[in-house]
Scaffold this motif. Structure first.
Motif: not given
Length: 534
Positions: A133, A138-140, A170, A291, A330, A375, A410, A412
């Motif tokens: 992390l 990170q990728y959401n 992640v 999450k 998270e 983050c 972090m 994201q």
């Protein structure tokens, strides 16, 4: 150290007999003293000015919060329970306290106030969340897919990450992957083979997280099962006055996706049931973590039936404890869990400059509350409503948002930079990722240290350089004690940077002697960083 702390000067306010609340407390604010703390999502309003007030009871402001206030003169206020505070007439007024207050005056500055509070009440546990992390972006999937989470487009998003030159890290599959809330299996109409999808993502170098919440859709088989087992919060009907008989219907809570029942985590059996379902998802679909969304204190009304009677804030904290089972975790809402190996994310920000300017004060205040593994929000903004109806995003905002996140604990992504940016601006975002890679070894050192000492990774200027006039500076922060990071958080290229005393070397190689106030033009692809070399 904790033993030494306990004998320092503090006052405990005694209970007002028969009232269930603690006496109102008035604390005279010292000359030049400024106060921070309470709620992360209010941090851009700090240091608190005359007229500010906040009641923590059943309200974490949609983000991390803690019953802690810290001052630039080394004082702190702590309670194990929520309280209300206000700034008025040069006084800090505390009322509606649900528990005793500790008022400590042993420190001399903001750093010492935090250190004393941390050691006494939320010490670091020596444990880390999953380090991927921190070490990679990170990728959401939220902004790209919103409620249309599906196997085909998740894999397409992941492949686009690689194809566009971004490193795997992640990947988080967001909401609406199941048939309904409380059902822990991927919906068959959108996921033909979820385990194979996760295996493919693993082969590409990703670890996979899944969005979950404490809600259960009512009028479902799962909800009826949980109600029969008394694992849901219940609604008082107030018929007999006997809670055992009156609380026999599920409490239906209004939240952003409608109306749902809620699991009662004051009941150990509810925790066991929920964890068994999460473990089922891990074992069946090869997931790496979760999450944990929602869990805000305001989703837990005070007038509900539960296995154990607790405050709404305590319900929120219990939701936080579930993440301790999974190193890849998270949270977006949290109460009184500083020092734990839990990853926090700042509340969803809108796609505008005003919200971008909140990232630094919000993140550094999270550190003052003990939430070091935090983050910033999704790059470009995570509040999806601000993306609706837009034919074109503000490309400069996306770039500056990436730069602002680059040297925070972090970073994201959610909106796909390669989809919304020009070739030039996409290159600027990728440069921000490269900057992060350069500083990652140092970031990882700070992460390891934070797990042992509780000390913030990203620090406000006032924390690192106390009582030198930096309490109101919000446009820059310290990464550890070595790097001053000053991202552009406003439209344009003009930036004012405040350097403390010392010898500083900029990312452009120029040496500057502090203290100094610098006015500069910041190129579209630049993240200003100053290294303290002496």
């Amino acid at each position: 150290m904790i033993k030494a702390f306990k004998i320092c000067l503090f006052a405990v306010m005694l209970c007002t007999a028969g009232k269930g609340l603690y006496a109102q407390t008035s604390i005279a604010i010292k000359d030049g003293e400024k106060w921070f703390g309470g709620a992360t999502n209010e941090a851009h309003l700090a240091p608190f000015k005359d007229g500010y007030s906040y009641d923590m009871y059943a309200d974490t402001k949609g983000n991390q919060a803690a019953p802690l206030l810290v001052s630039t003169k080394g004082r702190f206020v702590w309670s194990e329970e929520p309280f209300k505070f206000a700034i008025a007439n040069n006084k800090l007024l505390i009322s509606n306290a649900k528990g005793p207050l500790t008022i400590d005056s042993a420190g001399k500055n903001l750093r010492e106030a935090f250190s004393n509070a941390s050691k006494g009440f939320f010490p670091a546990k020596g444990k880390l969340p999953d380090t991927l992390l921190f070490s990679k972006p990170q990728y959401n999937t939220w902004i790209e897919l919103v409620y249309n989470q599906n196997q085909k487009d998740i894999l397409k998003y992941a492949r686009s990450i690689i194809d566009n030159g971004f490193p795997p890290g992640v990947i988080m599959i967001d909401d609406n992957w199941a048939d309904y809330y409380g059902r822990f299996d991927f919906r068959a109409d959108r996921f033909t083979n979820a385990a194979a999808m996760v295996d493919t993502l693993h082969s590409m170098g990703f670890k996979v997280m899944l969005w979950i919440s404490p809600f259960v859709s009512p009028d479902t088989e799962v909800a009826r099962e949980l109600l029969a087992k008394k694992l849901l919060l219940t609604a008082y009907k107030v018929k007999t006055g006997n809670p055992e008989k009156d609380a026999d219907e599920p409490a239906i809570i209004s939240w952003w996706n409608g109306y749902s029942a809620v699991l009662d985590f004051t009941n150990p059996d509810a925790i066991k049931w929920f964890k068994s379902r999460l473990d089922h998802m891990v074992n069946t679909y090869h997931l790496d973590g979760f999450k944990f969304d929602a869990g805000d204190a305001d989703f837990y009304p005070a007038n509900v039936g539960s296995f154990k009677k607790v405050t709404p804030n305590e319900h929120s904290r219990l939701w936080g404890e579930l993440g301790l089972y999974y190193p890849l975790n998270e949270y977006r809402a949290m109460w009184k869990m500083g020092g734990e190996p839990l990853v926090q994310r700042l509340r969803d920000k809108k796609h505008n400059w005003d919200d971008l300017q909140k990232l630094i004060p919000d993140l550094t205040t999270a550190g003052l509350l003990g939430y070091q593994f935090t983050c910033p929000d999704m790059i470009g903004g995570g509040e999806y409503g601000s993306f609706i109806g837009r034919d074109k995003l503000d490309e400069a905002l996306v770039v500056r948002s990436a730069q602002c996140s680059a040297l925070m604990p972090m970073m994201q992504f959610s909106v796909a930079p390669w989809r919304v940016l020009s070739k030039q601006n996409l290159a600027a975002v990728k440069k921000a990722v490269e900057v992060r890679a350069k500083y990652t070894p140092y970031i990882m050192q700070l992460v390891q240290k934070a797990a042992q000492t509780g000390e913030p990774i990203a620090r406000s200027m006032e924390y690192e350089y106390p009582n030198q006039g930096f309490a109101d500076v919000q446009g820059q922060f310290m990464l550890g004690n070595k790097y001053l990071v000053a991202p552009m958080v406003a439209s344009g290229t003009k930036k004012t940077i405040y350097l403390p005393k010392g010898k500083w070397k900029s990312d452009l190689g120029k040496t500057v002697k502090g203290p100094a106030k610098i006015e500069m033009d910041v190129a579209a692809d630049r993240l200003p960083v100053f290294e303290l070399i002496k």
